[in-house]
Design a protein around this motif. Structure first.
Motif, PDB file in Angstrom:
ATOM      1  N   ARG A 100       0.852  -1.185   0.000  1.00 42.02           N
ATOM      2  CA  ARG A 100       0.000   0.000   0.000  1.00 42.02           C
ATOM      3  C   ARG A 100       0.889   1.237   0.000  1.00 42.02           C
ATOM      4  O   ARG A 100       1.711   1.425   0.899  1.00 42.02           O
ATOM      5  CB  ARG A 100      -0.920   0.013   1.230  1.00 42.02           C
ATOM      6  N   ILE A 101       0.733   2.060  -1.045  1.00 44.90           N
ATOM      7  CA  ILE A 101       1.553   3.268  -1.134  1.00 44.90           C
ATOM      8  C   ILE A 101       1.059   4.288  -0.114  1.00 44.90           C
ATOM      9  O   ILE A 101      -0.141   4.561  -0.006  1.00 44.90           O
ATOM     10  CB  ILE A 101       1.511   3.852  -2.552  1.00 44.90           C
ATOM     11  N   LEU A 102       1.998   4.850   0.629  1.00 49.70           N
ATOM     12  CA  LEU A 102       1.678   5.792   1.696  1.00 49.70           C
ATOM     13  C   LEU A 102       1.914   7.236   1.292  1.00 49.70           C
ATOM     14  O   LEU A 102       1.084   8.104   1.552  1.00 49.70           O
ATOM     15  CB  LEU A 102       2.526   5.482   2.940  1.00 49.70           C
ATOM     16  N   SER A 103       3.071   7.492   0.666  1.00 46.79           N
ATOM     17  CA  SER A 103       3.426   8.887   0.400  1.00 46.79           C
ATOM     18  C   SER A 103       4.399   8.987  -0.762  1.00 46.79           C
ATOM     19  O   SER A 103       5.056   8.015  -1.144  1.00 46.79           O
ATOM     20  CB  SER A 103       4.056   9.530   1.641  1.00 46.79           C
ATOM     21  N   VAL A 104       4.480  10.206  -1.315  1.00 44.23           N
ATOM     22  CA  VAL A 104       5.420  10.551  -2.369  1.00 44.23           C
ATOM     23  C   VAL A 104       6.092  11.858  -1.960  1.00 44.23           C
ATOM     24  O   VAL A 104       5.420  12.788  -1.498  1.00 44.23           O
ATOM     25  CB  VAL A 104       4.712  10.759  -3.730  1.00 44.23           C
TER      26      VAL A 104
ATOM     27  N   ASP B 100       7.112   5.806  -0.779  1.00 45.81           N
ATOM     28  CA  ASP B 100       7.182   4.904   0.373  1.00 45.81           C
ATOM     29  C   ASP B 100       5.895   4.106   0.482  1.00 45.81           C
ATOM     30  O   ASP B 100       4.791   4.666   0.379  1.00 45.81           O
ATOM     31  CB  ASP B 100       7.401   5.697   1.661  1.00 45.81           C
ATOM     32  N   GLY B 101       6.041   2.805   0.685  1.00 52.98           N
ATOM     33  CA  GLY B 101       4.896   1.927   0.849  1.00 52.98           C
ATOM     34  C   GLY B 101       5.108   0.963   1.990  1.00 52.98           C
ATOM     35  O   GLY B 101       6.206   0.879   2.573  1.00 52.98           O
ATOM     36  N   THR B 102       4.083   0.199   2.324  1.00 54.23           N
ATOM     37  CA  THR B 102       4.180  -0.724   3.449  1.00 54.23           C
ATOM     38  C   THR B 102       5.195  -1.839   3.197  1.00 54.23           C
ATOM     39  O   THR B 102       5.796  -2.359   4.133  1.00 54.23           O
ATOM     40  CB  THR B 102       2.806  -1.352   3.738  1.00 54.23           C
TER      41      THR B 102
END
Length: 384
Positions: free
Chosen positions: A163-167, A280-282
Protein backbone atom coordinates in the motif's frame (compact mmCIF):
# COMPACT_ATOMS: atom_id res chain seq x y z
CA UNK A 1 9.07 -2.85 -51.69
CA UNK A 2 8.97 -0.37 -48.78
CA UNK A 3 6.61 2.57 -49.21
CA UNK A 4 7.60 5.95 -47.79
CA UNK A 5 4.79 8.27 -46.71
CA UNK A 6 5.58 11.93 -46.00
CA UNK A 7 3.79 13.75 -43.21
CA UNK A 8 4.19 17.52 -42.99
CA UNK A 9 4.57 18.91 -39.46
CA UNK A 10 4.34 22.64 -38.79
CA UNK A 11 6.72 23.26 -35.88
CA UNK A 12 6.04 26.61 -34.23
CA UNK A 13 8.52 27.83 -31.63
CA UNK A 14 11.48 25.60 -32.49
CA UNK A 15 13.95 28.48 -32.29
CA UNK A 16 13.49 28.26 -28.51
CA UNK A 17 15.58 26.01 -26.27
CA UNK A 18 13.10 23.21 -25.65
CA UNK A 19 11.46 23.34 -29.07
CA UNK A 20 14.81 23.06 -30.81
CA UNK A 21 16.75 20.62 -28.64
CA UNK A 22 14.09 18.12 -27.65
CA UNK A 23 11.45 18.37 -30.35
CA UNK A 24 13.27 19.24 -33.57
CA UNK A 25 16.79 17.93 -33.00
CA UNK A 26 16.27 14.89 -30.76
CA UNK A 27 12.83 13.86 -32.00
CA UNK A 28 11.84 14.79 -35.56
CA UNK A 29 15.37 14.98 -37.02
CA UNK A 30 16.34 11.85 -35.08
CA UNK A 31 13.43 9.98 -36.68
CA UNK A 32 14.67 11.12 -40.09
CA UNK A 33 18.23 10.05 -39.26
CA UNK A 34 17.02 6.53 -38.47
CA UNK A 35 15.38 6.37 -41.89
CA UNK A 36 11.83 7.22 -40.87
CA UNK A 37 9.23 5.74 -38.55
CA UNK A 38 8.24 2.16 -39.45
CA UNK A 39 4.52 1.39 -39.30
CA UNK A 40 2.98 -2.05 -38.81
CA UNK A 41 2.09 -2.40 -42.50
CA UNK A 42 5.72 -1.84 -43.50
CA UNK A 43 5.31 1.80 -44.49
CA UNK A 44 8.06 4.21 -43.47
CA UNK A 45 6.61 7.46 -42.18
CA UNK A 46 8.83 10.40 -43.13
CA UNK A 47 8.32 13.58 -41.04
CA UNK A 48 8.83 16.78 -43.01
CA UNK A 49 9.15 19.75 -40.64
CA UNK A 50 7.97 23.23 -41.61
CA UNK A 51 9.66 25.67 -39.25
CA UNK A 52 7.67 28.65 -38.01
CA UNK A 53 8.83 31.53 -35.83
CA UNK A 54 9.07 35.29 -35.52
CA UNK A 55 12.70 35.74 -36.60
CA UNK A 56 13.45 35.21 -40.29
CA UNK A 57 17.21 35.22 -39.64
CA UNK A 58 17.02 32.56 -36.93
CA UNK A 59 14.70 30.36 -38.97
CA UNK A 60 16.94 30.59 -42.04
CA UNK A 61 20.04 29.75 -39.99
CA UNK A 62 18.30 26.79 -38.38
CA UNK A 63 17.05 25.44 -41.69
CA UNK A 64 20.47 25.80 -43.31
CA UNK A 65 22.17 24.09 -40.37
CA UNK A 66 20.02 20.98 -40.77
CA UNK A 67 19.37 21.00 -44.51
CA UNK A 68 15.67 21.82 -44.21
CA UNK A 69 13.82 23.54 -47.04
CA UNK A 70 10.55 24.70 -45.49
CA UNK A 71 10.38 27.64 -43.08
CA UNK A 72 8.28 30.79 -42.75
CA UNK A 73 7.31 33.55 -40.36
CA UNK A 74 3.65 33.14 -41.41
CA UNK A 75 1.63 30.52 -39.57
CA UNK A 76 -1.16 30.81 -42.13
CA UNK A 77 1.26 30.04 -44.97
CA UNK A 78 2.64 27.03 -43.12
CA UNK A 79 -0.83 25.64 -42.45
CA UNK A 80 -1.72 26.14 -46.11
CA UNK A 81 1.24 24.05 -47.32
CA UNK A 82 -0.26 21.00 -49.08
CA UNK A 83 1.88 18.53 -47.12
CA UNK A 84 0.82 19.87 -43.69
CA UNK A 85 -1.09 17.38 -41.56
CA UNK A 86 0.14 18.12 -38.03
CA UNK A 87 0.59 21.37 -36.12
CA UNK A 88 3.06 21.41 -33.20
CA UNK A 89 3.38 24.29 -30.72
CA UNK A 90 6.36 25.06 -28.46
CA UNK A 91 5.81 28.81 -28.18
CA UNK A 92 5.58 30.83 -24.98
CA UNK A 93 2.34 30.06 -23.18
CA UNK A 94 0.45 33.32 -23.94
CA UNK A 95 0.83 32.73 -27.71
CA UNK A 96 -0.20 29.07 -27.69
CA UNK A 97 -3.98 29.06 -27.39
CA UNK A 98 -4.61 31.38 -30.35
CA UNK A 99 -2.24 29.41 -32.59
CA UNK A 100 -3.81 26.09 -31.61
CA UNK A 101 -7.26 27.45 -32.44
CA UNK A 102 -6.00 28.58 -35.84
CA UNK A 103 -4.59 25.12 -36.56
CA UNK A 104 -7.74 23.35 -35.40
CA UNK A 105 -9.84 25.60 -37.62
CA UNK A 106 -7.55 24.64 -40.51
CA UNK A 107 -8.31 20.96 -39.82
CA UNK A 108 -4.82 20.00 -38.70
CA UNK A 109 -4.00 17.38 -36.09
CA UNK A 110 -2.60 18.96 -32.93
CA UNK A 111 0.45 18.13 -30.84
CA UNK A 112 1.50 20.69 -28.28
CA UNK A 113 3.66 21.53 -25.33
CA UNK A 114 2.04 22.45 -22.05
CA UNK A 115 0.35 24.28 -20.49
CA UNK A 116 -2.10 24.19 -23.35
CA UNK A 117 -3.71 27.48 -22.30
CA UNK A 118 -3.47 30.14 -19.61
CA UNK A 119 -6.83 29.17 -18.07
CA UNK A 120 -8.80 25.99 -17.49
CA UNK A 121 -11.70 27.46 -19.46
CA UNK A 122 -9.40 28.00 -22.45
CA UNK A 123 -7.85 24.54 -22.15
CA UNK A 124 -11.23 22.80 -22.04
CA UNK A 125 -12.51 24.85 -24.96
CA UNK A 126 -9.50 23.77 -27.01
CA UNK A 127 -10.24 20.13 -26.21
CA UNK A 128 -13.87 20.58 -27.23
CA UNK A 129 -12.93 22.36 -30.44
CA UNK A 130 -10.53 19.59 -31.44
CA UNK A 131 -13.15 16.94 -30.72
CA UNK A 132 -15.80 18.79 -32.73
CA UNK A 133 -13.37 19.30 -35.61
CA UNK A 134 -12.50 15.60 -35.60
CA UNK A 135 -8.75 16.23 -35.41
CA UNK A 136 -6.44 13.97 -33.45
CA UNK A 137 -4.65 15.73 -30.64
CA UNK A 138 -1.89 15.14 -28.14
CA UNK A 139 -0.07 16.95 -25.36
CA UNK A 140 3.60 16.44 -24.47
CA UNK A 141 3.88 14.50 -21.22
CA UNK A 142 7.54 13.67 -21.55
CA UNK A 143 8.38 12.69 -17.98
CA UNK A 144 6.27 9.55 -18.27
CA UNK A 145 8.85 8.30 -20.77
CA UNK A 146 11.96 8.97 -18.68
CA UNK A 147 13.93 5.81 -17.81
CA UNK A 148 13.81 6.51 -14.09
CA UNK A 149 10.04 6.99 -14.02
CA UNK A 150 9.46 4.00 -16.31
CA UNK A 151 11.37 1.91 -13.76
CA UNK A 152 9.30 3.42 -10.95
CA UNK A 153 6.09 2.53 -12.78
CA UNK A 154 7.45 -0.99 -13.26
CA UNK A 155 7.71 -1.26 -9.46
CA UNK A 156 4.21 0.16 -8.94
CA UNK A 157 2.66 -2.19 -11.50
CA UNK A 158 4.39 -5.19 -9.91
CA UNK A 159 2.85 -4.48 -6.51
CA UNK A 160 6.30 -3.95 -5.00
CA UNK A 161 5.22 -1.15 -2.65
CA UNK A 162 2.23 -2.88 -1.05
CA UNK A 163 0.00 0.00 0.00
CA UNK A 164 1.55 3.27 -1.13
CA UNK A 165 1.68 5.79 1.70
CA UNK A 166 3.43 8.89 0.40
CA UNK A 167 5.42 10.55 -2.37
CA UNK A 168 8.14 13.17 -1.88
CA UNK A 169 9.49 15.04 -4.86
CA UNK A 170 12.40 17.44 -5.17
CA UNK A 171 12.91 19.33 -8.40
CA UNK A 172 15.02 22.26 -9.52
CA UNK A 173 18.43 23.87 -9.51
CA UNK A 174 20.01 27.31 -9.23
CA UNK A 175 19.21 29.53 -12.21
CA UNK A 176 21.73 32.34 -12.26
CA UNK A 177 20.38 35.85 -11.93
CA UNK A 178 22.15 37.05 -15.08
CA UNK A 179 24.54 39.54 -13.48
CA UNK A 180 27.89 37.85 -12.88
CA UNK A 181 26.85 34.69 -14.76
CA UNK A 182 24.29 34.48 -17.54
CA UNK A 183 20.99 32.77 -16.79
CA UNK A 184 20.50 29.28 -18.22
CA UNK A 185 16.75 29.77 -18.67
CA UNK A 186 14.99 32.46 -20.75
CA UNK A 187 13.95 35.64 -18.98
CA UNK A 188 10.25 35.27 -19.83
CA UNK A 189 10.12 32.37 -17.36
CA UNK A 190 10.31 34.93 -14.54
CA UNK A 191 7.70 37.39 -15.84
CA UNK A 192 4.09 36.53 -15.04
CA UNK A 193 2.85 38.82 -17.82
CA UNK A 194 4.73 36.65 -20.35
CA UNK A 195 3.39 33.34 -19.02
CA UNK A 196 6.19 32.61 -16.57
CA UNK A 197 5.90 31.08 -13.13
CA UNK A 198 6.87 27.84 -11.41
CA UNK A 199 3.33 26.67 -10.65
CA UNK A 200 2.14 27.24 -14.22
CA UNK A 201 5.31 25.60 -15.55
CA UNK A 202 5.62 22.52 -13.34
CA UNK A 203 2.24 21.64 -11.79
CA UNK A 204 0.98 20.34 -15.17
CA UNK A 205 3.94 17.92 -15.10
CA UNK A 206 3.28 16.81 -11.54
CA UNK A 207 -0.37 16.23 -12.43
CA UNK A 208 0.31 13.56 -15.05
CA UNK A 209 3.22 12.03 -13.12
CA UNK A 210 1.08 11.53 -10.02
CA UNK A 211 -2.10 10.58 -11.91
CA UNK A 212 -0.49 7.95 -14.11
CA UNK A 213 2.23 6.47 -11.92
CA UNK A 214 0.78 6.65 -8.39
CA UNK A 215 -2.88 7.71 -8.11
CA UNK A 216 -5.20 10.52 -9.29
CA UNK A 217 -4.81 13.91 -7.58
CA UNK A 218 -7.81 14.84 -5.42
CA UNK A 219 -6.71 18.03 -3.61
CA UNK A 220 -3.91 20.60 -3.58
CA UNK A 221 -2.38 23.00 -1.09
CA UNK A 222 0.37 25.22 -2.49
CA UNK A 223 2.70 27.97 -1.38
CA UNK A 224 4.59 30.01 -3.97
CA UNK A 225 7.51 32.40 -3.61
CA UNK A 226 9.57 34.78 -5.71
CA UNK A 227 12.90 34.28 -3.98
CA UNK A 228 14.93 36.31 -6.49
CA UNK A 229 13.06 39.62 -7.00
CA UNK A 230 15.29 41.03 -9.74
CA UNK A 231 17.06 39.34 -12.64
CA UNK A 232 18.82 40.38 -15.85
CA UNK A 233 17.55 39.51 -19.31
CA UNK A 234 19.37 38.26 -22.41
CA UNK A 235 20.65 41.78 -23.14
CA UNK A 236 21.91 42.27 -19.58
CA UNK A 237 19.14 44.70 -18.58
CA UNK A 238 17.68 44.42 -15.10
CA UNK A 239 14.00 43.53 -14.80
CA UNK A 240 11.64 42.77 -11.89
CA UNK A 241 10.78 39.08 -11.48
CA UNK A 242 7.00 39.14 -11.34
CA UNK A 243 6.47 35.37 -11.46
CA UNK A 244 7.01 32.79 -8.74
CA UNK A 245 10.37 31.01 -8.99
CA UNK A 246 9.55 28.36 -6.37
CA UNK A 247 6.45 26.36 -5.44
CA UNK A 248 5.86 24.02 -2.53
CA UNK A 249 2.88 21.74 -3.00
CA UNK A 250 1.04 19.13 -0.95
CA UNK A 251 -1.29 16.92 -2.95
CA UNK A 252 -3.74 14.36 -1.60
CA UNK A 253 -4.15 11.46 -4.00
CA UNK A 254 -6.88 8.88 -4.34
CA UNK A 255 -6.64 6.29 -1.58
CA UNK A 256 -5.19 8.72 0.97
CA UNK A 257 -1.69 8.90 -0.52
CA UNK A 258 0.05 12.17 0.39
CA UNK A 259 2.45 13.74 -2.11
CA UNK A 260 4.79 16.63 -1.30
CA UNK A 261 6.70 18.20 -4.19
CA UNK A 262 9.12 21.11 -3.95
CA UNK A 263 9.97 22.93 -7.18
CA UNK A 264 12.53 25.73 -7.26
CA UNK A 265 14.83 27.71 -9.55
CA UNK A 266 16.56 29.01 -6.41
CA UNK A 267 17.93 25.81 -4.89
CA UNK A 268 21.35 24.20 -5.06
CA UNK A 269 21.37 20.52 -5.90
CA UNK A 270 22.30 17.91 -3.29
CA UNK A 271 20.69 14.99 -5.10
CA UNK A 272 21.86 12.40 -7.57
CA UNK A 273 19.61 13.91 -10.27
CA UNK A 274 17.84 17.21 -10.94
CA UNK A 275 14.49 15.66 -10.08
CA UNK A 276 13.85 12.81 -7.67
CA UNK A 277 10.67 11.21 -6.37
CA UNK A 278 10.66 9.01 -3.29
CA UNK A 279 7.72 6.66 -2.97
CA UNK A 280 7.18 4.90 0.37
CA UNK A 281 4.90 1.93 0.85
CA UNK A 282 4.18 -0.72 3.45
CA UNK A 283 6.32 -3.30 1.62
CA UNK A 284 9.09 -1.14 0.19
CA UNK A 285 10.34 2.24 -0.99
CA UNK A 286 11.98 3.62 -4.13
CA UNK A 287 13.70 6.80 -5.28
CA UNK A 288 13.40 7.60 -8.99
CA UNK A 289 15.19 10.28 -10.98
CA UNK A 290 15.53 11.05 -14.67
CA UNK A 291 17.44 7.88 -15.48
CA UNK A 292 17.90 5.78 -12.35
CA UNK A 293 15.65 4.20 -9.76
CA UNK A 294 16.85 2.62 -6.55
CA UNK A 295 14.71 0.57 -4.18
CA UNK A 296 14.67 -0.92 -0.70
CA UNK A 297 12.40 -3.81 0.26
CA UNK A 298 11.03 -4.23 3.78
CA UNK A 299 13.31 -7.24 4.41
CA UNK A 300 16.34 -5.03 3.71
CA UNK A 301 15.15 -2.00 5.67
CA UNK A 302 17.55 -1.01 8.50
CA UNK A 303 16.40 -0.34 12.06
CA UNK A 304 18.03 2.93 13.04
CA UNK A 305 17.72 4.35 16.54
CA UNK A 306 17.76 8.11 17.14
CA UNK A 307 20.76 9.13 19.20
CA UNK A 308 22.06 12.66 18.54
CA UNK A 309 25.01 12.07 20.88
CA UNK A 310 26.67 9.57 18.53
CA UNK A 311 27.77 9.86 14.90
CA UNK A 312 25.81 7.76 12.42
CA UNK A 313 27.45 4.39 11.95
CA UNK A 314 25.36 3.13 9.00
CA UNK A 315 25.83 4.02 5.34
CA UNK A 316 22.14 4.30 4.54
CA UNK A 317 22.71 4.91 0.82
CA UNK A 318 24.51 1.56 0.46
CA UNK A 319 21.40 -0.28 1.66
CA UNK A 320 19.49 0.54 -1.54
CA UNK A 321 19.62 -1.39 -4.83
CA UNK A 322 19.35 -0.18 -8.44
CA UNK A 323 16.44 -1.25 -10.64
CA UNK A 324 18.13 -2.66 -13.78
CA UNK A 325 17.47 -1.16 -17.20
CA UNK A 326 16.34 -4.47 -18.75
CA UNK A 327 15.63 -2.58 -21.98
CA UNK A 328 17.07 0.16 -24.18
CA UNK A 329 15.55 3.57 -23.40
CA UNK A 330 15.20 6.05 -26.24
CA UNK A 331 14.77 9.81 -25.80
CA UNK A 332 11.42 10.31 -24.03
CA UNK A 333 10.31 13.18 -26.28
CA UNK A 334 11.08 11.11 -29.38
CA UNK A 335 9.19 8.10 -28.03
CA UNK A 336 6.05 10.16 -27.48
CA UNK A 337 6.38 11.80 -30.91
CA UNK A 338 6.52 8.35 -32.49
CA UNK A 339 3.42 7.24 -30.57
CA UNK A 340 1.53 10.35 -31.63
CA UNK A 341 2.51 10.13 -35.30
CA UNK A 342 1.43 6.49 -35.40
CA UNK A 343 -1.85 7.55 -33.79
CA UNK A 344 -2.39 10.22 -36.48
CA UNK A 345 -1.75 7.86 -39.37
CA UNK A 346 -3.10 4.53 -38.10
CA UNK A 347 -5.55 5.46 -35.33
CA UNK A 348 -3.56 3.49 -32.75
CA UNK A 349 -4.39 3.98 -29.06
CA UNK A 350 -3.28 7.28 -27.57
CA UNK A 351 -4.83 8.95 -24.53
CA UNK A 352 -2.54 11.93 -23.76
CA UNK A 353 -4.91 14.34 -25.49
CA UNK A 354 -6.01 17.94 -24.92
CA UNK A 355 -8.34 16.85 -22.13
CA UNK A 356 -5.37 15.35 -20.31
CA UNK A 357 -3.56 18.62 -20.96
CA UNK A 358 -6.49 20.51 -19.42
CA UNK A 359 -6.04 18.51 -16.22
CA UNK A 360 -2.56 19.98 -15.91
CA UNK A 361 -3.90 23.51 -16.42
CA UNK A 362 -6.59 22.78 -13.83
CA UNK A 363 -4.01 21.81 -11.20
CA UNK A 364 -1.88 24.86 -11.99
CA UNK A 365 -4.90 27.16 -11.74
CA UNK A 366 -5.97 25.61 -8.44
CA UNK A 367 -2.38 25.71 -7.18
CA UNK A 368 -2.11 29.44 -7.88
CA UNK A 369 -5.46 30.03 -6.22
CA UNK A 370 -4.44 27.94 -3.22
CA UNK A 371 -1.24 29.97 -2.87
CA UNK A 372 -3.22 33.23 -2.97
CA UNK A 373 -5.88 32.10 -0.53
CA UNK A 374 -3.71 29.99 1.76
CA UNK A 375 -6.01 26.97 1.80
CA UNK A 376 -6.43 23.45 0.49
CA UNK A 377 -8.62 23.07 -2.60
CA UNK A 378 -10.34 20.00 -4.03
CA UNK A 379 -9.50 18.93 -7.59
CA UNK A 380 -12.80 17.91 -9.23
CA UNK A 381 -13.05 15.49 -12.13
CA UNK A 382 -13.03 17.08 -15.60
CA UNK A 383 -15.41 16.32 -18.43
CA UNK A 384 -15.99 17.90 -21.82
Amino acid sequence: MTTRRTIGIVMNGVTGRMGYRQHLLRSILAIREQGGLPLEDGTLLWPEPILVGRSEARLRALAERHGLERWTTSLDDALADPITEVYFDAQVTPAREKALRTAIAAGKHIYTEKPTAESLEGALDLARSAREAGVRNGVVQDKLFLPGLLKLKRLVDSGFFGRILSVRGEFGYWVFEGDWQSAQRPSWNYRAEDGGGMILDMFPHWRYVLDEIVAPVRSVYAHSSTHIPERRDEQGAAYPATADDAAYGIFELEGGVVAQINSSWAVRVDRDELVEFQVDGTEGSAVAGLRNCRYQHRVGTPKPVWNPDLAATEDFRSQWHQVPDNEVFDNGFKVQWELFLRHVVTGSDYHWDLLEGAKGVQLAELGMRSAREGRRLDVPALEL
